[in-house]
Motif scaffolding. Structure first.
Motif, PDB file in Angstrom:
ATOM      1  N   LEU A  18       0.387   7.905  -8.125  1.00  0.00           N
ATOM      2  CA  LEU A  18       1.361   7.254  -9.734  1.00  0.00           C
ATOM      3  C   LEU A  18       2.663   7.127  -9.703  1.00  0.00           C
ATOM      4  O   LEU A  18       2.860   6.456 -10.593  1.00  0.00           O
ATOM      5  CB  LEU A  18       0.423   8.246 -10.280  1.00  0.00           C
ATOM      6  N   LEU A  19       2.860   8.261  -9.306  1.00  0.00           N
ATOM      7  CA  LEU A  19       4.598   8.637  -9.058  1.00  0.00           C
ATOM      8  C   LEU A  19       4.664   6.985  -8.533  1.00  0.00           C
ATOM      9  O   LEU A  19       5.694   6.467  -8.573  1.00  0.00           O
ATOM     10  CB  LEU A  19       5.265   9.434  -8.128  1.00  0.00           C
ATOM     11  N   ASN A  20       4.361   6.290  -7.343  1.00  0.00           N
ATOM     12  CA  ASN A  20       4.287   5.375  -6.533  1.00  0.00           C
ATOM     13  C   ASN A  20       4.232   4.315  -7.719  1.00  0.00           C
ATOM     14  O   ASN A  20       4.839   3.124  -7.242  1.00  0.00           O
ATOM     15  CB  ASN A  20       3.917   4.871  -5.900  1.00  0.00           C
ATOM     16  N   VAL A  23       7.648   3.583  -9.682  1.00  0.00           N
ATOM     17  CA  VAL A  23       8.819   2.892  -8.933  1.00  0.00           C
ATOM     18  C   VAL A  23       8.771   1.461  -8.884  1.00  0.00           C
ATOM     19  O   VAL A  23       8.668   0.527  -9.061  1.00  0.00           O
ATOM     20  CB  VAL A  23       8.623   3.428  -7.787  1.00  0.00           C
ATOM     21  N   ALA A  24       6.739   1.614  -8.313  1.00  0.00           N
ATOM     22  CA  ALA A  24       6.555  -0.027  -8.184  1.00  0.00           C
ATOM     23  C   ALA A  24       6.473  -1.190  -8.567  1.00  0.00           C
ATOM     24  O   ALA A  24       7.265  -2.405  -9.471  1.00  0.00           O
ATOM     25  CB  ALA A  24       5.282  -0.363  -7.892  1.00  0.00           C
ATOM     26  N   TYR A  25       6.718  -0.411 -10.377  1.00  0.00           N
ATOM     27  CA  TYR A  25       6.308  -1.057 -11.181  1.00  0.00           C
ATOM     28  C   TYR A  25       7.753  -1.242 -11.547  1.00  0.00           C
ATOM     29  O   TYR A  25       7.992  -2.374 -12.085  1.00  0.00           O
ATOM     30  CB  TYR A  25       5.936  -0.495 -13.052  1.00  0.00           C
ATOM     31  N   LEU A  51      10.626   3.280  -3.102  1.00  0.00           N
ATOM     32  CA  LEU A  51       8.776   3.190  -2.984  1.00  0.00           C
ATOM     33  C   LEU A  51       8.480   2.752  -1.411  1.00  0.00           C
ATOM     34  O   LEU A  51       7.534   4.189  -0.801  1.00  0.00           O
ATOM     35  CB  LEU A  51       8.534   1.523  -3.803  1.00  0.00           C
ATOM     36  N   ILE A  52       9.416   2.054  -0.428  1.00  0.00           N
ATOM     37  CA  ILE A  52       9.165   2.757   0.818  1.00  0.00           C
ATOM     38  C   ILE A  52       9.044   4.226   1.025  1.00  0.00           C
ATOM     39  O   ILE A  52       8.159   4.551   2.097  1.00  0.00           O
ATOM     40  CB  ILE A  52      10.058   2.047   1.696  1.00  0.00           C
ATOM     41  N   THR A  53       9.975   4.974   0.747  1.00  0.00           N
ATOM     42  CA  THR A  53      10.272   6.339   0.878  1.00  0.00           C
ATOM     43  C   THR A  53       8.920   6.654   0.074  1.00  0.00           C
ATOM     44  O   THR A  53       8.943   7.386   1.957  1.00  0.00           O
ATOM     45  CB  THR A  53      11.510   6.456   0.608  1.00  0.00           C
ATOM     46  N   LEU A  54       8.546   7.394  -0.366  1.00  0.00           N
ATOM     47  CA  LEU A  54       7.731   7.684  -1.324  1.00  0.00           C
ATOM     48  C   LEU A  54       6.143   7.240  -0.639  1.00  0.00           C
ATOM     49  O   LEU A  54       5.146   8.095  -0.563  1.00  0.00           O
ATOM     50  CB  LEU A  54       7.508   6.907  -3.004  1.00  0.00           C
ATOM     51  N   GLY A  55       6.193   5.811  -0.297  1.00  0.00           N
ATOM     52  CA  GLY A  55       4.973   5.225   0.392  1.00  0.00           C
ATOM     53  C   GLY A  55       4.627   6.210   1.671  1.00  0.00           C
ATOM     54  O   GLY A  55       3.494   6.458   2.176  1.00  0.00           O
ATOM     55  N   VAL A  56       5.792   6.293   2.680  1.00  0.00           N
ATOM     56  CA  VAL A  56       5.594   7.200   3.653  1.00  0.00           C
ATOM     57  C   VAL A  56       5.515   8.547   3.749  1.00  0.00           C
ATOM     58  O   VAL A  56       5.130   9.006   4.129  1.00  0.00           O
ATOM     59  CB  VAL A  56       6.936   7.034   4.666  1.00  0.00           C
ATOM     60  N   ILE A  57       6.252   8.881   2.791  1.00  0.00           N
ATOM     61  CA  ILE A  57       5.726  10.435   2.109  1.00  0.00           C
ATOM     62  C   ILE A  57       4.438  10.948   1.492  1.00  0.00           C
ATOM     63  O   ILE A  57       3.935  11.436   2.598  1.00  0.00           O
ATOM     64  CB  ILE A  57       7.197  10.965   1.039  1.00  0.00           C
TER      65      ILE A  57
END
Length: 103
Positions: A18-20, A23-25, A51-57
């Motif tokens: 949901l956080l991702n 941020v994507a929005y 978004l890239i960082t959160l996607g990796v995490i």
């Protein structure tokens, strides 16, 4: 034992995704007015990198229960999708709005 672990892992991954999505929005909806709109371009680039960082995490967080077979492999799909969206948006901004000779 795996049934007891599904709940906490599922809730954690849902909240992270949901956080991702939030941020994507922000990264996808925000449009700069022109090439001179440096503040908006910087904001979109920051949101894309975030978004890239959160996607990796989130992917690394999902990898542990997937490898233990507590959760199915489909739990990796949202975080990897957000990672790809962030990278694509960042690449588009860099390509569509190149930095001029004064920048």
């Amino acid at each position: 034992m795996t049934g007891l672990l599904r709940g906490p892992w599922g809730v954690t991954l849902i909240l992270a995704n949901l956080l991702n999505a939030y941020v994507a929005y922000g990264a996808l909806v925000t449009q700069p007015q022109k090439a001179w709109d440096e503040q908006t371009l910087t904001g979109v680039e920051f949101a894309s990198v975030l978004l890239i960082t959160l996607g990796v995490i989130t992917s690394l967080l999902a990898l542990l229960p997937v490898r233990r077979r507590t959760l199915s492999r489909w739990w990796l799909v949202p975080s990897l999708t957000f990672l790809a969206v962030g990278a694509a948006r960042w690449a588009y901004i860099v390509h569509a709005y190149p930095q001029g000779p004064g920048g």
